[in-house]
Design a protein around this motif. Sequence first.
Motif, mmCIF file in Angstrom:
data_model
loop_
_atom_site.group_PDB
_atom_site.id
_atom_site.type_symbol
_atom_site.label_atom_id
_atom_site.label_comp_id
_atom_site.label_asym_id
_atom_site.label_seq_id
_atom_site.Cartn_x
_atom_site.Cartn_y
_atom_site.Cartn_z
ATOM 1 N N ILE A 29 0.865 -1.176 0.000
ATOM 2 C CA ILE A 29 0.000 0.000 0.000
ATOM 3 C C ILE A 29 0.898 1.222 0.000
ATOM 4 C CG2 ILE A 29 -1.640 1.332 1.411
ATOM 5 C CD1 ILE A 29 -2.602 -1.369 2.557
ATOM 6 N N VAL A 30 0.485 2.263 -0.714
ATOM 7 C CA VAL A 30 1.175 3.543 -0.628
ATOM 8 C C VAL A 30 0.115 4.604 -0.329
ATOM 9 C CG1 VAL A 30 1.057 4.074 -3.108
ATOM 10 C CG2 VAL A 30 2.848 5.107 -1.690
ATOM 11 N N ALA A 31 0.475 5.554 0.524
ATOM 12 C CA ALA A 31 -0.440 6.650 0.843
ATOM 13 C C ALA A 31 0.348 7.948 0.919
ATOM 14 C CB ALA A 31 -1.147 6.389 2.169
ATOM 15 N N VAL A 32 -0.128 8.957 0.206
ATOM 16 C CA VAL A 32 0.447 10.296 0.306
ATOM 17 C C VAL A 32 -0.366 11.011 1.375
ATOM 18 C CG1 VAL A 32 0.920 12.462 -0.876
ATOM 19 C CG2 VAL A 32 1.109 10.303 -2.119
ATOM 20 N N ALA A 33 0.308 11.502 2.381
ATOM 21 C CA ALA A 33 -0.396 12.107 3.507
ATOM 22 C C ALA A 33 0.330 13.343 4.010
ATOM 23 C CB ALA A 33 -0.545 11.083 4.629
ATOM 24 N N GLU A 34 -0.391 14.137 4.757
ATOM 25 C CA GLU A 34 0.211 15.304 5.382
ATOM 26 C C GLU A 34 1.295 14.853 6.356
ATOM 27 O OE1 GLU A 34 -0.481 18.490 4.557
ATOM 28 O OE2 GLU A 34 -1.652 17.516 3.006
ATOM 29 N N PRO A 35 2.347 15.657 6.545
ATOM 30 C CA PRO A 35 3.399 15.277 7.485
ATOM 31 C C PRO A 35 2.863 14.933 8.877
ATOM 32 C CG PRO A 35 4.157 17.099 6.146
ATOM 33 C CD PRO A 35 2.688 16.886 5.805
ATOM 34 N N SER A 36 1.831 15.629 9.329
ATOM 35 C CA SER A 36 1.257 15.339 10.651
ATOM 36 C C SER A 36 0.689 13.926 10.709
ATOM 37 C CB SER A 36 0.170 16.364 11.002
ATOM 38 O OG SER A 36 -0.895 16.300 10.076
ATOM 39 N N VAL A 37 0.116 13.460 9.615
ATOM 40 C CA VAL A 37 -0.444 12.115 9.553
ATOM 41 C C VAL A 37 0.678 11.078 9.596
ATOM 42 C CG1 VAL A 37 -1.739 10.500 8.077
ATOM 43 C CG2 VAL A 37 -2.537 12.870 8.369
ATOM 44 N N VAL A 38 1.761 11.333 8.893
ATOM 45 C CA VAL A 38 2.909 10.423 8.906
ATOM 46 C C VAL A 38 3.478 10.337 10.323
ATOM 47 C CG1 VAL A 38 5.208 9.959 7.958
ATOM 48 C CG2 VAL A 38 3.403 10.876 6.471
ATOM 49 N N ARG A 39 3.584 11.478 10.994
ATOM 50 C CA ARG A 39 4.071 11.496 12.384
ATOM 51 C C ARG A 39 3.171 10.663 13.286
ATOM 52 N NH1 ARG A 39 4.512 17.862 13.386
ATOM 53 N NH2 ARG A 39 4.930 17.259 15.527
ATOM 54 N N ALA A 40 1.873 10.847 13.156
ATOM 55 C CA ALA A 40 0.920 10.111 13.988
ATOM 56 C C ALA A 40 1.023 8.604 13.723
ATOM 57 C CB ALA A 40 -0.498 10.611 13.731
ATOM 58 N N ALA A 41 1.171 8.218 12.461
ATOM 59 C CA ALA A 41 1.298 6.797 12.121
ATOM 60 C C ALA A 41 2.550 6.194 12.748
ATOM 61 C CB ALA A 41 1.322 6.619 10.603
ATOM 62 N N LEU A 42 3.635 6.935 12.733
ATOM 63 C CA LEU A 42 4.878 6.440 13.328
ATOM 64 C C LEU A 42 4.719 6.232 14.828
ATOM 65 C CD1 LEU A 42 7.903 5.746 13.045
ATOM 66 C CD2 LEU A 42 8.369 8.146 13.512
ATOM 67 N N VAL A 43 4.150 7.221 15.512
ATOM 68 C CA VAL A 43 3.944 7.113 16.965
ATOM 69 C C VAL A 43 3.057 5.907 17.275
ATOM 70 C CG1 VAL A 43 2.909 8.250 18.977
ATOM 71 C CG2 VAL A 43 4.362 9.557 17.411
#
Length: 191
Positions: free
Chosen positions: A139-153
């Motif tokens: 899967i690939v998803a282009v997302a806002e940086p805030s979303v990427v941060r939340a996914a990592l956490v």
Amino acid sequence: MHVRVSLVAAARSSSLLAERFDDDRPLDGVGWRTVESAAQGLVPLGAAELRYCSPTPRSRATGEALGYAPLAQPALRECDMGRWRGLTLAEVTAQEPEAVDQWLSDPRAAPHGGESLLAFISRIGGWLDTRPADDGGAIVAVAEPSVVRAALVYALKAPPLTYWNVDVRPLSTMTLTGCPGQWHLCLQAPA
């Protein structure tokens, strides 16, 4: 079932100092040029079986420019910032310094009347944990940086306030592998 989820941070829509909460602005000139120069390394991610994006104009434009033809996912929207929507952090800090302090120090707080940091991280984690894919799927998803941060956490099961210590630059990528509740960060050397 194990799946590979690659998150690509959307290209920029404004300079860092001009960023606004829930920013709906499209890509700026620098953003378009950055996508063009990074495309060679990012286009291969578009071979994923499923391609998504945040519903923001810059995420959609980034995904389209990379040839992903992504499907917008409402669950990948940025954190709901309530009455702070459209303002810069400097503007909000000048108007409501105590509320900003509370928001930055308490992940359950939502002094802006929107979504708390903890609720935002949980929402993004819920999206991640419900991705349909066959074993070994991508899967690939282009997302806002805030979303990427939340996914990592969420994926690393880190304390919510870790969110503030993660810097996600435009067009940076993060890949998670695993299954619901069992995510692993996968760092790769450049091709």
